[in-house]
Motif scaffolding. Structure first.
Motif, PDB file in Angstrom:
ATOM      1  N   PRO A 165      -0.902  -5.255   2.763  1.00  0.00           N
ATOM      2  CA  PRO A 165      -2.272  -4.807   2.532  1.00  0.00           C
ATOM      3  C   PRO A 165      -3.095  -5.915   1.886  1.00  0.00           C
ATOM      4  O   PRO A 165      -2.552  -6.785   1.201  1.00  0.00           O
ATOM      5  N   SER A 166      -4.392  -5.870   2.115  1.00  0.00           N
ATOM      6  CA  SER A 166      -5.244  -6.812   1.410  1.00  0.00           C
ATOM      7  C   SER A 166      -5.440  -6.272  -0.006  1.00  0.00           C
ATOM      8  O   SER A 166      -5.157  -5.118  -0.289  1.00  0.00           O
ATOM      9  N   GLY A 167      -5.912  -7.122  -0.880  1.00  0.00           N
ATOM     10  CA  GLY A 167      -6.048  -6.704  -2.265  1.00  0.00           C
ATOM     11  C   GLY A 167      -4.714  -6.700  -2.959  1.00  0.00           C
ATOM     12  O   GLY A 167      -3.756  -7.339  -2.517  1.00  0.00           O
ATOM     13  N   CYS A 168      -4.629  -5.987  -4.079  1.00  0.00           N
ATOM     14  CA  CYS A 168      -3.369  -5.914  -4.823  1.00  0.00           C
ATOM     15  C   CYS A 168      -2.378  -5.073  -4.029  1.00  0.00           C
ATOM     16  O   CYS A 168      -2.702  -3.987  -3.558  1.00  0.00           O
ATOM     17  N   ARG A 169      -1.168  -5.569  -3.879  1.00  0.00           N
ATOM     18  CA  ARG A 169      -0.191  -4.876  -3.037  1.00  0.00           C
ATOM     19  C   ARG A 169       0.312  -3.587  -3.669  1.00  0.00           C
ATOM     20  O   ARG A 169       0.877  -2.734  -3.007  1.00  0.00           O
ATOM     21  N   PHE A 170       0.140  -3.481  -4.956  1.00  0.00           N
ATOM     22  CA  PHE A 170       0.636  -2.282  -5.639  1.00  0.00           C
ATOM     23  C   PHE A 170      -0.443  -1.206  -5.707  1.00  0.00           C
ATOM     24  O   PHE A 170      -0.161  -0.067  -6.080  1.00  0.00           O
ATOM     25  N   ALA A 171      -1.676  -1.571  -5.326  1.00  0.00           N
ATOM     26  CA  ALA A 171      -2.815  -0.673  -5.537  1.00  0.00           C
ATOM     27  C   ALA A 171      -2.575   0.740  -5.014  1.00  0.00           C
ATOM     28  O   ALA A 171      -2.905   1.717  -5.683  1.00  0.00           O
ATOM     29  N   ALA A 172      -1.963   0.846  -3.832  1.00  0.00           N
ATOM     30  CA  ALA A 172      -1.802   2.157  -3.213  1.00  0.00           C
ATOM     31  C   ALA A 172      -0.911   3.083  -4.039  1.00  0.00           C
ATOM     32  O   ALA A 172      -0.982   4.305  -3.904  1.00  0.00           O
ATOM     33  N   ARG A 173      -0.073   2.517  -4.902  1.00  0.00           N
ATOM     34  CA  ARG A 173       0.856   3.356  -5.677  1.00  0.00           C
ATOM     35  C   ARG A 173       0.518   3.344  -7.162  1.00  0.00           C
ATOM     36  O   ARG A 173       1.236   3.926  -7.964  1.00  0.00           O
ATOM     37  N   CYS A 174      -0.563   2.622  -7.506  1.00  0.00           N
ATOM     38  CA  CYS A 174      -0.846   2.378  -8.918  1.00  0.00           C
ATOM     39  C   CYS A 174      -1.718   3.496  -9.474  1.00  0.00           C
ATOM     40  O   CYS A 174      -2.690   3.918  -8.849  1.00  0.00           O
ATOM     41  N   ARG A 175      -1.387   3.963 -10.676  1.00  0.00           N
ATOM     42  CA  ARG A 175      -2.174   5.064 -11.239  1.00  0.00           C
ATOM     43  C   ARG A 175      -3.477   4.579 -11.870  1.00  0.00           C
ATOM     44  O   ARG A 175      -4.299   5.380 -12.259  1.00  0.00           O
ATOM     45  N   TYR A 176      -3.621   3.253 -12.016  1.00  0.00           N
ATOM     46  CA  TYR A 176      -4.844   2.751 -12.632  1.00  0.00           C
ATOM     47  C   TYR A 176      -5.752   2.062 -11.616  1.00  0.00           C
ATOM     48  O   TYR A 176      -6.759   1.478 -12.001  1.00  0.00           O
ATOM     49  N   ALA A 177      -5.379   2.095 -10.329  1.00  0.00           N
ATOM     50  CA  ALA A 177      -6.087   1.274  -9.341  1.00  0.00           C
ATOM     51  C   ALA A 177      -7.551   1.676  -9.213  1.00  0.00           C
ATOM     52  O   ALA A 177      -7.900   2.861  -9.246  1.00  0.00           O
ATOM     53  N   ALA A 178      -8.402   0.657  -9.090  1.00  0.00           N
ATOM     54  CA  ALA A 178      -9.825   0.889  -8.847  1.00  0.00           C
ATOM     55  C   ALA A 178     -10.189   0.232  -7.523  1.00  0.00           C
ATOM     56  O   ALA A 178      -9.342  -0.402  -6.884  1.00  0.00           O
ATOM     57  N   ASP A 179     -11.445   0.356  -7.135  1.00  0.00           N
ATOM     58  CA  ASP A 179     -11.871  -0.196  -5.852  1.00  0.00           C
ATOM     59  C   ASP A 179     -11.609  -1.689  -5.761  1.00  0.00           C
ATOM     60  O   ASP A 179     -11.193  -2.191  -4.722  1.00  0.00           O
ATOM     61  N   ARG A 180     -11.836  -2.374  -6.862  1.00  0.00           N
ATOM     62  CA  ARG A 180     -11.654  -3.817  -6.868  1.00  0.00           C
ATOM     63  C   ARG A 180     -10.231  -4.204  -6.445  1.00  0.00           C
ATOM     64  O   ARG A 180     -10.012  -5.186  -5.737  1.00  0.00           O
ATOM     65  N   CYS A 181      -9.244  -3.394  -6.897  1.00  0.00           N
ATOM     66  CA  CYS A 181      -7.831  -3.694  -6.612  1.00  0.00           C
ATOM     67  C   CYS A 181      -7.546  -3.657  -5.115  1.00  0.00           C
ATOM     68  O   CYS A 181      -6.640  -4.321  -4.629  1.00  0.00           O
ATOM     69  N   ARG A 182      -8.271  -2.814  -4.399  1.00  0.00           N
ATOM     70  CA  ARG A 182      -8.001  -2.678  -2.975  1.00  0.00           C
ATOM     71  C   ARG A 182      -8.722  -3.742  -2.156  1.00  0.00           C
ATOM     72  O   ARG A 182      -8.411  -3.945  -1.000  1.00  0.00           O
ATOM     73  N   GLU A 183      -9.691  -4.399  -2.776  1.00  0.00           N
ATOM     74  CA  GLU A 183     -10.476  -5.375  -2.023  1.00  0.00           C
ATOM     75  C   GLU A 183     -10.076  -6.814  -2.317  1.00  0.00           C
ATOM     76  O   GLU A 183     -10.047  -7.659  -1.446  1.00  0.00           O
ATOM     77  N   GLU A 184      -9.752  -7.062  -3.560  1.00  0.00           N
ATOM     78  CA  GLU A 184      -9.568  -8.434  -3.999  1.00  0.00           C
ATOM     79  C   GLU A 184      -8.130  -8.575  -4.485  1.00  0.00           C
ATOM     80  O   GLU A 184      -7.581  -7.642  -5.086  1.00  0.00           O
TER      81      GLU A 184
END
Lengths: 692, 315
Positions: free
Chosen positions: A283-302
């Motif tokens: 995935p683009s962005g942070c690879r853990f974002a999809a499973r992370c309880r603190y993930a925000a939009d930024r994590c999925r993009e950058e």
């Protein structure tokens, strides 16, 4: 001075038929001489591929596509085959997970070690053999001179791993890479092997990379740790900082998924939702974002870069957890916890299952023409216990202690040589025909290897329907309804009925195995190592599920595991087995916190915990030696050959179970670690009533 | 090991018992009984009765069986009236020649099959592998006699390098004195076997190459050549040895089609002729011999197993 090993921006791909797995994606690491670096992560995170990339020993289709590996200043990732062969086994030694399959079965161990010497040193065959015996001595193999002419199958698991280590060290490498070196071994042996590696590192001044999934193993052994996730490093720092103040949410989640700490409070384990990403299309962005309880939009993009607030502690996260660090000072604070569950169901119901003086011997035969019975493997020797309705009894012990055999005796997969199994007051051993079949509904088995225990050509729906068909329960429509209901119970989607076992992940398969065991609405589930093949986060999911359904359906568990932390987390009572004997039993916390039997103590000390301070405090503890043969078990107390407290009486008189508290805590030892209570203070029941 | 051999020998005796009983019963399944088969359909009832009495076919079955076994144990495998010689003499004359053919064929097929199978495993999914796979499939799929005929057509008829017929003669010496005649039968015989060995060796080496111990050897710094010959070779041979043992009976039974096509004077040809002539004494004698060879082959395979694989200990 440059570090011994420098990995910079390493990228490794594995070409499959139609796709490319980016197994290692930009890993940067360094390692000083004499240092131990731990690489930790769940399966598929790229930790083994990183190690294999250093050796340039990638599986078919695998190759380094970018970055560099430098060993003592020399770029080894760009060496040709022949030059790299001079590095392997000479400058870098490597040991692998399974010492049985990792040794050539048709070659003597001496020859296999001597081969390593001959490949890199100008020596004669005799000199190479001398060296083989010498390194076998070094790794603590008794009678090494005689044993060099033996084959790998003639060694025990622990000894085989010593042989592997000897082979890796035969040319005194500067770096030893240990890839899950103790995962296939018992905790007592694991401790011995880890100590050996540590000791050899100090004596030979080499550096060690310890690759493992086990945060406990890392805690006591590594100087620094790199946590990997989906082919990248999520966090890296020195061991004590990481354990005290994890900053990456993934690291934090790994700690929260461990049952060790939750065992005291019995709070719900944190389980990471979902699965690691597919590395063919990361995935683009942070690879853990999809499973992370603190993930925000930024994590999925950058994509966050690996950086830190202080030198020596780097993490790849925009919204780090834990405490900010200034000048290396760390204030530790426990992370957020999931809502607490009520403690394991307070039982006190009627006795559901009683094992009475269970004995199981497996005959050993010998002889040319007539197969004479010359002896017996004493797998279970006079074991009694009780489980009350709604309770969980955990059975622990090393492999070969008879815990699995007990499980098989109870579900009726084996016939006991002696003794009785009573279920709800009725004898299970003697029943036949219709009565036998009816009783079997109430007791179901949950297997360790969910993959091997599911027919690969049966869809999930058929797997779940089979128990109903065997027992002639319900119409097809009723069965469909029951299947759908059960899939919901274990948290699988209803569309799963049409899938084959290989289309599930490991955790999902174990849920399916659990659902199969539940199809007949059993009262008792015998769960044999149900989580030992799973990653920590998935293990937490399955353990939570088992707890939830126990409350919901009023289940009783016999939970068999080698992992004390898991057993303690799930069980009201613990039974500790050693070589066919129940040596200690009682309420879970009492057995764990105040063990009376030296073996239980040793087992607890051997099990690594994810706490560097606690790990370093344990010096010279654990259980020495290896499990003796069950064909000729030691006289008297079977544990005496490995017991630090053993005296003459232990060889002569077999100790009986004596009470150590009024709650049913019992142990069979002549020299217990605490004084027993007066015999009349307790009832004869081995299974305890829970603590108030 | 000794104990194991004794036990296997015991088992072999039991198998032999059943085979001999079944064989004896088969004699009586000939239309009109064994004597009719011998004398032909135009024999008179009186002739049949005399012959029945002469050969003991009017006695109870168990007596016949015991007498037959007694004869077998004395080396008397029966008498072929059609060839006017004892079956034992026939075997003594033809067996060595068949052994020469089968042994040569097996050796040639192994010499090609094992290295080429290894080559295919190492170079799997390359052009070389695909070509050799095609050759093996051809060997599997083409009937032996057809291969033999093609070889004769090409090398004997078209370009006259080798004679179209096998060497003739009653002794091994005479056969070996005409080596050029042996070439085509040996090639034809080894082609099918080559296909078998190379396929098995290919899959066996491929299985072994991905084993953990191979990775260990590489981690020691061993070269690919060393990994292959020092580690993988012996482990891969283990599965071949079983097949080799199972192919042993053909040492005795011969390669029927090859011998017939090339008119090679061995057991296979003799068996073929006996079957055409309903010469059942010969057929029976050969069956018993083939049974013994099969049992021996299995035993040798197991012994080979124990020699190659130290984990196998028979006790």
């Amino acid at each position: 001075m440059a570090p011994l090993l420098e990995i910079s921006d390493l990228r490794t791909d594995i070409n499959l038929r139609r796709s490319v797995v980016h197994a290692v994606d930009g890993v940067t690491l360094h390692l000083e001489a004499g240092e131990t670096l731990g690489i930790v992560g769940e399966s598929g995170c790229g930790k083994t591929m990183t190690a294999l990339s250093v050796m340039n020993l990638l599986p078919a289709g695998g190759h380094i596509v970018g970055g560099q590996v430098r060993l003592a200043g020399q770029v080894i990732s760009e060496l040709d085959d022949e030059a790299m062969r001079r590095v392997r086994g000479n400058d870098i030694g490597m040991i692998f997970q399974d010492p049985l399959t990792s040794l050539n079965p048709t070659m003597t161990v001496g020859k296999q070690i001597a081969e390593a010497v001959q490949l890199h040193r100008e020596v004669s065959k005799e000199q190479a053999m001398d060296r083989a015996a010498e390194v076998l001595d070094l790794v603590g193999l008794p009678r090494s001179r005689e044993r060099i002419s033996e084959y790998p199958h003639q060694f025990s698991g622990g000894m085989r791993q010593r042989v592997m280590i000897a082979m890796a060290l035969a040319c005194e490498p500067k770096l030893l890479i240990a890839d899950e070196p103790t995962t296939a071994l018992d905790v007592t042996i694991q401790k011995q092997i880890l100590e050996l590696i540590d000791d050899l590192r100090r004596r030979l001044g080499m550096a060690v990379i310890l690759v493992t999934h086990d945060l406990g193993v890392i805690a006591g052994r590594a100087d620094r740790v790199a946590v990997m996730y989906a082919g990248k490093i999520a966090e890296t720092t020195d061991t004590s900082t990481l354990y005290a103040n994890p900053r990456h949410p993934y690291t934090e989640a790994l700690f929260h998924a461990l049952p060790d700490k939750a065992a005291e409070t019995r709070e719900r384990l944190y389980s990471i939702p979902g699965l690691p990403p597919d590395l063919t299309h990361p995935p683009s962005g942070c690879r853990f974002a999809a499973r992370c309880r603190y993930a925000a939009d930024r994590c999925r993009e950058e994509e966050p870069t690996l950086r830190g607030e202080t030198a020596g502690h780097e993490f790849a996260c925009f919204f780090p957890v834990g405490e900010r660090e200034r000048g290396g000072l760390v204030v530790s604070e426990p992370g957020p916890v999931e809502q607490a569950l009520p403690p394991a169901p307070a039982a006190g119901g009627a006795v559901l299952l009683a094992a009475e003086h269970l004995v199981k011997d497996f005959p050993v035969t010998r002889g040319a023409v007539l197969q004479r019975r010359v002896g017996a493997v004493s797998a279970v020797a006079n074991v009694s216990f009780e489980i009350r309705t709604g309770e969980t009894l955990g059975l622990v012990g090393e492999s070969g202690c008879g815990k699995t055999t007990i499980g098989r005796l109870i579900v009726g997969l084996e016939k006991p040589t002696g003794g009785a199994v009573r279920f709800d007051g009725k004898d299970l051993v003697g029943s036949r025909g219709r009565e036998y079949r009816r009783q079997r509904r109430s007791i179901q088995y949950m297997f360790q290897d969910s993959y091997a225990s599911l027919d690969p050509r049966m869809r999930a729906g058929a797997v779940l329907r089979e128990p109903l068909e065997v027992q002639h329960i319900g119409s097809r429509r009723d069965q469909d309804k029951r299947i759908a209901e059960m899939l919901g119970h274990v948290g699988l989607p209803s569309t799963a009925v049409d899938r084959f076992p290989h289309e599930f992940s490991g955790g999902q398969r174990q849920r399916l195995g659990f659902a199969r065991a539940l199809m007949l609405s059993p009262e008792l589930i015998v769960a044999d190592e149900p989580v030992s093949a799973l990653d920590v986060s998935i293990q937490a999911q399955v353990l939570n599920l088992m707890r939830d359904l126990q409350t919901e359906l009023g289940l009783t568990y016999l939970f068999i595991s080698h992992d004390l932390a898991v057993v303690r987390y799930l069980s009201n009572a613990i039974g500790v087995m050693y070589l066919g004997k129940l040596v200690e039993a009682g309420p879970a916390d009492e057995v764990y916190l105040t063990p009376a039997h030296p073996y239980t103590r040793g087992l607890i000390d051997s099990a690594p915990v994810a706490d560097p301070a606690a790990e370093h405090a344990k010096v010279e503890a654990g259980v020495r030696g290896e499990l003796p043969s069950a064909i000729h078990p030691p006289s008297g107390c079977r544990f005496r050959t490995r017991c630090p407290l053993a005296q003459e009486i232990c060889a002569e008189v077999e100790p009986v179970l004596r009470p150590f508290s009024v709650n049913g805590h019992q142990a069979a030892c002549h020299f217990p670690l605490q004084p027993p209570v007066a015999a009349d203070a307790t009832a004869t029941a081995s299974a305890p009533t829970p603590l108030p | 090991m000794t104990g194991y051999l004794i036990r296997r020998f015991g088992q072999a005796l039991i198998v032999l018992f059943f085979v001999t009983v079944i064989t004896l019963l088969l004699i009586h399944l000939f239309p009109g009984g064994p004597v009719r088969a011998m004398l032909g359909p135009r024999a008179t009832v009186a002739q049949v009765r005399i012959f029945n009495h002469l050969y003991g076919y009017d006695r109870p079955l168990y007596i016949q069986y015991l007498k037959w076994i007694d004869q077998l144990l004395h080396g008397n495998l029966g008498f072929s009236p059609k060839l006017n010689m004892s079956v034992a003499a026939l075997i003594a004359q033809d067996l060595p020649k068949t052994i020469v053919l089968v042994l040569l064929g097996t050796i040639v097929s192994l010499l090609f099959g094992i290295p080429l199978g290894m080559y295919q495993a190492v170079k799997r999914y390359t052009v070389g592998d695909y070509v050799l796979t095609g050759v093996s499939f051809l060997g599997y799929a083409t009937p032996t006699f057809f291969i033999a005929l093609l070889l004769v057509e090409w090398f004997a008829v078209d370009i006259h390098i080798f004679p179209p017929f096998a060497p003739q003669g009653s002794s091994v010496g005479q056969i070996l004195a005409q080596p050029q005649g042996l070439v085509l039968p040996v090639i034809a015989y080894s082609f099918v076997l080559y296909a078998l060995w190379s396929r098995y060796m290919r899959s066996s080496v491929m299985d072994n190459l991905v084993q953990d111990y191979v990775r260990t050897a590489r981690a020691k710094g061993a070269s690919e050549r060393r990994v292959l010959w020092g580690h993988v070779f012996r482990n891969s041979l283990i599965s071949i040895v079983t097949l080799l043992g199972l192919s042993l009976p053909s040492l005795v039974a011969g390669a029927i089609f090859i011998e017939v096509v090339f008119n090679y004077p061995g057991m296979g040809l003799a068996f073929f002729n006996a079957a055409e002539d309903v010469d059942f004494q010969v057929l029976l004698g050969f069956t018993v011999l083939a049974t013994v060879a099969t049992i021996l082959g299995n035993l040798l395979a197991d012994i080979g197993y124990a020699m190659l694989d130290p984990r196998v200990r028979y006790n």
